[in-house]
Scaffold this motif. Structure first.
Motif, PDB file in Angstrom:
ATOM      1  N   GLY A 162      87.457  58.857  69.728  1.00  0.00           N
ATOM      2  CA  GLY A 162      88.425  59.662  69.002  1.00  0.00           C
ATOM      3  C   GLY A 162      88.195  61.131  69.280  1.00  0.00           C
ATOM      4  N   GLY A 163      89.260  61.870  69.517  1.00  0.00           N
ATOM      5  CA  GLY A 163      89.131  63.299  69.786  1.00  0.00           C
ATOM      6  C   GLY A 163      90.251  63.779  70.678  1.00  0.00           C
ATOM      7  N   ASP A 164      90.010  64.844  71.411  1.00  0.00           N
ATOM      8  CA  ASP A 164      90.988  65.404  72.333  1.00  0.00           C
ATOM      9  C   ASP A 164      91.421  64.321  73.315  1.00  0.00           C
ATOM     10  N   GLY A 165      92.734  64.081  73.397  1.00  0.00           N
ATOM     11  CA  GLY A 165      93.251  63.012  74.238  1.00  0.00           C
ATOM     12  C   GLY A 165      92.817  63.108  75.686  1.00  0.00           C
ATOM     13  N   ASP A 166      92.763  64.318  76.240  1.00  0.00           N
ATOM     14  CA  ASP A 166      92.366  64.491  77.640  1.00  0.00           C
ATOM     15  C   ASP A 166      90.899  64.111  77.843  1.00  0.00           C
ATOM     16  N   ILE A 167      90.048  64.511  76.910  1.00  0.00           N
ATOM     17  CA  ILE A 167      88.624  64.189  77.017  1.00  0.00           C
ATOM     18  C   ILE A 167      88.400  62.688  76.863  1.00  0.00           C
ATOM     19  N   VAL A 168      89.081  62.085  75.885  1.00  0.00           N
ATOM     20  CA  VAL A 168      88.976  60.645  75.664  1.00  0.00           C
ATOM     21  C   VAL A 168      89.421  59.880  76.906  1.00  0.00           C
ATOM     22  N   ALA A 169      90.536  60.299  77.509  1.00  0.00           N
ATOM     23  CA  ALA A 169      91.041  59.640  78.714  1.00  0.00           C
ATOM     24  C   ALA A 169      90.058  59.760  79.867  1.00  0.00           C
ATOM     25  N   ASN A 170      89.426  60.920  80.017  1.00  0.00           N
ATOM     26  CA  ASN A 170      88.455  61.118  81.093  1.00  0.00           C
ATOM     27  C   ASN A 170      87.218  60.246  80.900  1.00  0.00           C
ATOM     28  N   ILE A 171      86.763  60.101  79.658  1.00  0.00           N
ATOM     29  CA  ILE A 171      85.610  59.235  79.376  1.00  0.00           C
ATOM     30  C   ILE A 171      85.929  57.798  79.756  1.00  0.00           C
ATOM     31  N   TYR A 172      87.105  57.324  79.332  1.00  0.00           N
ATOM     32  CA  TYR A 172      87.481  55.947  79.633  1.00  0.00           C
ATOM     33  C   TYR A 172      87.689  55.744  81.129  1.00  0.00           C
TER      34      TYR A 172
END
Length: 206
Positions: A162-172
């Protein structure tokens, strides 16, 4: 400005319900209301997967479109919240939401079930940040404290992000790139080096 989003990695979720418990504890959610729940498909058979589900804070939220009193609003960070002082408990949002996020504290006919309740992304509500009134109606405002949602922070396997959508997408995205198949699904070789078998300790000096 950050756009807050949730993402649950089904390859990591172990159906521990820690996210559900963390949410109820953090916000003192009333009995019978679950702002977050864990859904399991193919339970007990090959291909079993679990996923943690709550309000996804949609960019084009159907609950906002159907509410007759416009009690929903979106913050600058993309979090979809609602005003309980405006809510009439009609239940339209309950039927419109594909994730089953809207909850009602009582049984009975709509309009008599009480004010709708749902996940707030730990962002409180329209009342003053950190106020007693805000906590009583919406729970703790962790975003105002510079923190992320309690459910994501308490996830033991970090399946729930959960958090900034761009950061979450990069982690995944990075997880998918480094994730193997079969015994390598957890990235054992990435973590312990090539040639190591799951369950076998790495040799000293290797």
């Amino acid at each position: 400005m950050a756009r807050m989003k949730f993402l649950c990695d089904a390859e990591r979720c172990i159906e521990c319900n820690g996210c559900v418990t963390a949410c109820k504890q953090e916000h003192e959610v009333p009995w019978g209301v679950n702002r977050r729940r864990v859904v399991t498909i193919n339970d007990g058979v090959p291909g079993e997967r679990s996923i943690s589900v709550a309000c996804m804070h949609c960019s084009d939220a159907p609950c906002m479109a159907v509410c007759p009193v416009d009690c929903f609003y979106r913050t600058d960070e993309g979090v979809v919240l609602h005003d309980k002082d405006l809510c009439i408990g009609c239940g339209y949002c309950f039927y419109a939401c594909p994730f089953g996020a809207p909850q009602f504290p009582q049984a009975g006919a709509f309009g008599m079930r009480g004010k709708m309740d749902k996940c707030t992304f730990c962002a409180g509500g329209p009342d003053k940040d950190g106020s007693e009134a805000e906590f009583k109606k919406y729970g703790r405002n962790r975003l105002a404290e510079g923190k992320l949602p309690a459910c994501a922070e308490m996830c033991s396997t970090k399946a729930l992000l959960g958090g900034d959508g761009d950061i979450v997408a990069n982690i995944y995205r990075q997880r998918v790139l480094t994730r193997g198949k079969g015994a390598e699904v957890w990235g054992w070789g990435t973590a312990y080096g090539p040639g190591q078998q799951q369950g076998a300790p790495a040799r000293q000096g290797s």
